[in-house]
Design an enzyme around this catalytic site. Sequence first.
Site: not given
Ligand code: PMP
Length: 296
Positions: A31, A50, A149, A182
């Site tokens: 997703y 992505r 993702k 993260e």
């Molecule tokens: N890490 C994780 C595990 C996430 O789910 C997200 C949110 N999509 C992010 C980092 C941040 O990614 P982005 O800046 O592309 O939204």
Amino acid sequence: MLVYLNGSLVPLKDARVSVLDHGFLYGDGIYETLRVYDGVVFMLREHLGRLWRSAELVGLDIPLDAQALEGAVYETLQGNGLRDAWLRITISRGPGPLGLDPALCSGATVFIYAEAFKPYPRQFYSQGIRAVLARTRRNLREAQDPRIKSLSFLNNILAKMEAVRAGAEEAFMLNHAGCLTEGTVSNLFFARDGVLFTPSVQCGLLDGITRQVVLSLARRLDVPVREDCFGAQELYAAREVFITSSTKEVMPVRQVDGTHYGVGELTKLLMAEFRKEVSAYVAEAKARGPSVWGYE
Ligand code: PMP
């Protein structure tokens, strides 16, 4: 409310997915979550890039090309009259008999959901959020690479439950070697002595689109950046901490476990610069005309 499901817009209440969909049965799918500002989907091409990378990493065949998916995204926004929104593209392996082999599935399910953007509480930006360091470790890159993702989100959910139990908004995960990775839905940054630190993608994390925007802003502003492996002590010793994500943008962190932080100058600068970057992106997309902008 209308959602896009396998080629058409349908009312949410009529949108049905099979109970045999492998996304439901096994978390087999991918997703993207995106933010829409004044009718412009921010960094749409990067998100689609992505999405296709995730698809490649799990061998999933997305049944439409990027241009058609882009069209479906704008169709969903238009159908709901949304200009400031968040939007999720979900692609699951699709329905098939029980069994893990993706070849059992007849074809991917494509689902797009959009909703008016509800701003986060203002104090999340003025004071920051609370976070904990989770006991739950981030998935091993060699097991389920966090660069994918994936719909299979239990790793993050288990960490989020730790945050909720502690009365915090976010939880940061270490990897198997004790390096910071993260948050459950965000990337992690911290700063000290004018230097910006963020865990390297090598530590096993999602390379956030917002993370990349912030890194390029920092470089443009001549802020020294270190992307590397860092331990919990380095986070506790930081003067400023913030998270990034498409919906949260740059959001300060005021507490990690028992350690408190102020909303520092670097965080404030990057929050402001990020907003400027969004405005410039939206203006440029509109200047290129409605075919790119999507709709009037
Ligand atoms: N890490 C994780 C595990 C996430 O789910 C997200 C949110 N999509 C992010 C980092 C941040 O990614 P982005 O800046 O592309 O939204």
